[in-house]
Enzyme design. Sequence first.
Site, PDB file in Angstrom:
ATOM      1  N   PHE A 261       1.572   3.203   2.365  1.00 62.99           N
ATOM      2  CA  PHE A 261       2.440   3.338   3.526  1.00 62.99           C
ATOM      3  C   PHE A 261       3.595   2.346   3.471  1.00 62.99           C
ATOM      4  CE2 PHE A 261       3.451   2.289   8.003  1.00 62.99           C
ATOM      5  CZ  PHE A 261       3.823   3.547   8.445  1.00 62.99           C
TER       6      PHE A 261
ATOM      7  N   VAL B 118       2.492  -5.036   3.786  1.00 54.82           N
ATOM      8  CA  VAL B 118       1.708  -5.636   4.865  1.00 54.82           C
ATOM      9  C   VAL B 118       2.007  -7.129   4.889  1.00 54.82           C
ATOM     10  CG1 VAL B 118      -0.586  -6.001   5.823  1.00 54.82           C
ATOM     11  CG2 VAL B 118      -0.088  -3.911   4.552  1.00 54.82           C
TER      12      VAL B 118
ATOM     13  N   GLY C  65       0.815  -1.195   0.000  1.00 53.61           N
ATOM     14  CA  GLY C  65       0.000   0.000   0.000  1.00 53.61           C
ATOM     15  C   GLY C  65       0.845   1.238   0.000  1.00 53.61           C
TER      16      GLY C  65
ATOM     17  N   ASP D 167     -10.923   9.186   4.257  1.00 55.10           N
ATOM     18  CA  ASP D 167     -10.447   8.330   3.173  1.00 55.10           C
ATOM     19  C   ASP D 167     -11.284   7.052   3.099  1.00 55.10           C
ATOM     20  OD1 ASP D 167      -8.897   7.780   0.980  1.00 55.10           O
ATOM     21  OD2 ASP D 167      -7.216   6.959   2.109  1.00 55.10           O
TER      22      ASP D 167
END
Length: 842
Positions: A524, A527, A522, A638
């Site tokens: 950021f 994961v 993603g 968001d």
Amino acid sequence: MACHIFLLVTLTLLCTIEADNSSIGCGQIRLACGASTPTDGDSDDRTWHSDIDSEFAPSLEGSAIALDPFLTTVPYKTARIFTSSYTYSFPVRPGRMFLRLYFYPTTYGNYAPSNACFRVTASNLVIFENLCASQTSLTVVSSLFREYSLNVTSGNLHLSFSPSTHHKGSYAFVNGIEIIVPTPDLFTTTIPTLANGGNPDPFPIDPATGFQTMYRLNVGGPDISPHDDIDFYRTWYEDSPYLYNGALSVCPLINDNITVTYTPSVPNYTAPVDVYLTARSMGQDAQVNLKYNLTWILPIDAGFFYLLRFHFCENQYPITKVNQRSFFIYINNQTAQTEMDVIAWSGGIGRTAYTDYAIITSGTGQTDLWVALHPDLTTRPEYYDAILNGLEVFKLQNYQDNSLAALQPPLPPPPSPPDHVEPNNDKPAGARKRNSKGAVPAAIAGTVGAFALLLLTCFGKYIISRWKEIARNYRTRTGNKHLMTPQVEGNNLPSVMCHHFTFKQIQAATNNFDETFLLGKGGFGNVYRGKIDGGVQVAIKRGNPLSQQGLREFRNEIGTLSMLRHRHLVSLIGYCEQNNEMILVYDYMAHGTLQEQLYSIKRRSPLPWKQRLEICIGAARGLQYLHTGAKQTIIHRDVKTANILLDDKFVAKVADFGLSKANLDVDDTHVSTAVKGTFGYLDPEYFRRKQLTRKSDVYAFGVVLFEVLCARPVINIQLPEEQVSLREWALSCQKNGVLSEIIDPHLQGEITPECFRKFTETAEQCVADRSIDRPSMGDVLSNLQVALQLQERTGVNNSNGEAPLSIAKTKVDSAAGPSTNSTMSITGQGVVFSDMTHTEGR
């Protein structure tokens, strides 16, 4: 007519013949439980029989206990005590009947009232669940009375009493059982209207539905005691305890010249004459009437559908003609009826009429039902006034768990009643006194407080026990008591505890970030799936140093999620901020993101429509909690399908709080801030004004609803220009009446027309250009719950004969996968932050 009179006389004579020592002819059964012999008639001249040696109580178990001989009210003089489950069996003719249960919580020998916690079922319908009778009745109402209308399809009604398995030393008891059978179908012969704010929908009720009487009010008149078979021994109570600001209303005098005339659609058993002879109106001062609503406030159990029946009869001169008195009916601040003209509705003065409405309530515990009337000047009536003669409120059976039971509060036992206290007049559930200002007495306040305490205790344990256990285990093992005071977008928050993992622990959980553990990528970072605490699966999100999202979003996520716990919000277990790493640890979501489930090529099978609806309802609950349930109003900023995660049972969890914004106060209308979010979901008003509001989340959620329906990306530049934006394309199709042609082909034949209309209307309202035209998140939730109910109730054989929605050959490739544009790349399972092409938007 003569035939009907003869039949009535014959039935009346039969009713006087006793069938045996425990039943009364004509299907009226009254058991004084625990009594050794038949009792004298009660205040209404009804005879009660013993359950000993009764055909309805085979192999009778439990103790029979008599109370103080000075206590004379029947059937409260004796009780039957059960320390294990026992079932009464009543042979009845199939059909609808009244079931009434009577309880007098007090000390029975060695049985303390605090241990009277039990469950009651009527055949397969749960009507009490862990009822603690002494706690429910409190000290104001020393007796407890419940009335139900059941539709029994077999030849027997089985009534079971079971002591609670969650309460040590618990027992069940009952003082009286009354069954009136058969009774006509008072509830499902007409189709009520769903009160949903000016756009009423028909709300057909399944004839098999069970009802609980919550209120039966003689508006403007005194209590009416049960007195004959025609009224099925129902009691009507005065309405004044439930009036808000009741001093402004008036009770018109009974006009002796008025004769109440029942109509074919309102037979004489609908309500007694005395209900229609009395009424409450607003008064004669038109200017005063325009400044207030005639309002009743009625406590009810949240989380159920309710049927409200309004009884009308114009009995006051000079109101004799159409358009002399016209008014609105509001239910829970929603318009249920406009231009209510009783003369037009009934056909003339003295003629009876009633109208039914259905409402849905969400949540748990106790809530208030508001009923209000106000003059409607649309047709320029002669008098600015409103009138009501009677009001009934019924709780509808919840088909999901086949129950009418509400959660009961674990209160401490009430004080022992004084010697020789007679039980108060029996009142249906919810019948509690309220003063003219609408204030609830201390007993009800205590009940509501107890409900809140129970919810905090039970629900809190349900949500956070796993998180606490994990955190506690790690603190015990490592001795780490790190406390973190996060910052949310510059607003200081109270200190919160969030487990601080070491980097070594994270490495061990992910096998040093093994690629085989990778769930997705993603905005950021990556994961990973990991295991902590001896095998508990978690999702571990590792920040990418090159990501556009950095320390601010990282701390914002921790700060927001650490202070929130909700079934429909992703749970943050802990974090790691060591060795320049930014790592977040969440509960593992086995089914990944909603976006992935909708149109990823990896999905095994498409989500069925009902499951999609339930996921939308879960996400809406999470967002509503953010907007209204937390200490501070939190705007997610968001909302999108990539940020709605699904656990192993497909329960929706709202995720990604890196961009969330907390208002200082729930009443703040907006936050002035830089525009951030994801294109396609971004509120155009927020984009123009740079003022973030709760309605910005509502807009994005409306786009999610269209995405759930159509299963295509919200932005797809590979499609023709008019189809690039899902929102614009869906609204265009909706306007042209062809929206059904672009929905997910996998939903062929699954959606009923009623549900489709409600769902698409809700989505359309959410994505309105102006925020003022959008509903609140609470209204969105209610509308989706209604859509689900319409789907479940109508099914394939819906009431109007329409078949489930058939999907024609689509004009576009509506199930087209995501484009190669990085904005719409599919995020992996458990991803919380996501990409945007335009960096200035993030």
